[in-house]
Design an enzyme around this catalytic site. Sequence first.
Site, mmCIF file in Angstrom:
data_model
loop_
_atom_site.group_PDB
_atom_site.id
_atom_site.type_symbol
_atom_site.label_atom_id
_atom_site.label_comp_id
_atom_site.label_asym_id
_atom_site.label_seq_id
_atom_site.Cartn_x
_atom_site.Cartn_y
_atom_site.Cartn_z
ATOM 1 C CB VAL A 70 23.069 37.239 42.003
ATOM 2 C CG1 VAL A 70 24.344 38.319 41.886
ATOM 3 C CG2 VAL A 70 23.815 35.780 41.850
ATOM 4 C CB SER A 71 21.577 41.259 45.619
ATOM 5 O OG SER A 71 22.857 42.002 45.596
ATOM 6 C CG ASP A 72 24.434 42.246 40.892
ATOM 7 O OD1 ASP A 72 24.209 41.220 41.111
ATOM 8 O OD2 ASP A 72 25.494 42.830 40.582
ATOM 9 C CB CYS A 73 20.989 38.600 39.039
ATOM 10 S SG CYS A 73 22.524 38.547 38.393
ATOM 11 C CD GLU A 102 20.287 46.390 37.076
ATOM 12 O OE1 GLU A 102 19.662 46.914 36.585
ATOM 13 O OE2 GLU A 102 21.082 47.086 37.950
#
Length: 760
Positions: free
Chosen positions: A484-487, A490
Amino acid sequence: MWRLRIGAKAGDDPHLCTTNNFLGRQIWEFDANAGSPAELSEVDQARQNFSNNRSQYKACADLLWRMQFLREKNFEQKIPRVRIEDAKKITFEDAKNTLRRGIHYMAALQSDDGHWPSENAGCIFFNAPFVICLYITGHLDKVFSEEHRKEMLRYMYNHQNDDGGWGIDVESHSFMFCTVINYICLRIFGVDPDHDGESACARARKWIIDHGGATYTPLFGKAWLSVLGVYEWSGCKPIPPEFWFFPSYFPINGGTLWIYLRDTFMAMSYLYGKKFVAKPTPLILQLREELYPQPYAEIVWSQARSRCAKEDLYYPQSLVQDLFWKLVHMFSENILNRWPFNKLIREKAIRTAMELIHYHDEATRYITGGAVPKVFHMLACWVEDPESDYFKKHLARVSHFIWIAEDGLKIQTFGSQIWDTAFVLQVMLAADVDDEIRPTLIKGYSYLRKSQFTENPPGDYINMFRDISKGGWGYSDKDQGWPVSDCISESLECCLIFESMSSEFIGEKMEVERLYDAVNMLLYMQSRNGGISIWEAASGKKWLEWLSPIEFIEDTILEHEYLECTGSAIVVLARFMKQFPGHRTEEVKKFITKGVKYIESLQIADGSWYGNWGICFIYGTFFAVRGLVAAGNTYDNCEAIRRAVRFLLDIQNGEGGWGESFLSCPNKNYIPLEGNKTDVVNTGQALMVLIMGGQMDRDPLPVHRAAKVLINSQMDNGDFPQQEIRGVYKMNVMLNFPTFRNSFTLWALTHYTKAIRLLL
């Protein structure tokens, strides 16, 4: 008493497999002998408080596991609580002590393996399909004990609306979809229909009949009713398994589908292709009579195919789409489902669908893409062979979807372990209290290191409709396997900060090559328009969304780019470029430049940005401004930031906080909470935007007022109050992220303490 078990401590099963010793695994177990009278009383009080206040606060505070962890660690808040009277007189010590209180509280909530557990639920349509599937397969009593059923009933009763129906989520108005399947769930659990009474069943059935009956259920609901035998497959939009034969040069094929829809439809297409229907039982025959205003035998199923209750219809079904699905149905049922094509094509297509199911199940350790596809996959494997290891492996993973809180037992997405952990760690790393929480930081870093994907999916993954994953992080744990790109962003942000720390302090570090792998993933996922997608690189033509058969959510056919993902990626790549200036530098610079343009292009006239995964314009504005500032933009040189600051100043309430209604998401315009109430999560997000936008240099009072709200909102133990639901999925389904009340408030206080320290 229910207890949360973590990782390998939750027990083993010969049908379970793992990539990292079940790191991040969360299992609820009931122990009839556990709990002192005081502990049991505390749990009962939490349940009663939720029930008493459920009309005001519909999202639970997720208290049960927090109570357990705080007891096990003998947590005692030793830092005195701060109370502010005059916002202009907040001192650095006031803010810092509030921050430290919250950090120490969160440190006590860390699990032994380094992550922060949390509910990730709120969707009312997750529970019933599991119950229906297990009822059909004959495993209901084996999986859901009497205590499980008690908590599931508690959840349904707590979240039934006053009109008798259930919404798509805990906040929403009643939906036909959720009312029908929850009614069925109650009946399977043995609740009497009580047609003439005021029971939950009676009120739900009245709502269903008053709104036209179960033929007005949307497609996902119709599929579950069909396999149960209380609806007919001929009344469903077609889901032909031949779709998986479409070559890559077709405008739509298995590879262009949004990953979640692909994962769901491959199992739905198998069940549709076989026209599977459960063996009738007395209950099923009764349900046929209870769910419709007319006799079951008189329903014209072809007319019901495109019906959808107005309460459920969020994504309008156009005349073009109706024509398209009629043509697909004619071709699928009048040609492909008849001799000789049923032998030449249909049976091969069904086998192909099952091959895909088995591949994707194995690649995700039978977690699949989430609660919706999981249960379709599980049923399909049982239909293929009830005694197969495939089905048994699915059964072994059901417990991973169960979460229990004060409002009852709910099926959740599959967990947000990595997502929540990355945010909490960033807060702790920004708090300048490293020496006080060193063991917490070491364990958190270890969890992220061990949760990164170090390989791509197995085998010929491209032809099995999977994308690369090496270097990524998922939403929950490593076993699930979907990046998952935002995971990724972050988590990588945390790892880069840890990389800059001494090995003597933080211990073993990640190999630099693994940091490079994560950067490669982010660069790969950027689209031509500068935005970054979330699960896979975006492909396919946007006009294909016009054909979506899913009525209650939007943007379901293709992968799309997202503002928040783009903002997060810019933040971490800007940091990476400073720490590793020699690795793909020009590509990183180009990514950031394109990403900034993408973010600026999405800004709305009022200065805000629409948030796709949180509530909503305040959430989106936070991620947008965070990305713009990381790219080197300031209030002075960036009109977009100036407009964003003006937007937030204009909507700050009289108390000094912010609070946005979940209705902003489906309506796509900013709507404050009723009475212009404050929400601490939105207040934390807005406060950070103002500080990033240089508000302290112009007029610090709005910032001080917001800080006063956060400081005074903190509870005696260092927690913050759970107020409103703060997550959203595909515009129209709300999700509960209870940890947001800690991460965003404390994150804001890290910004604030640094800002006022500069004034000293």
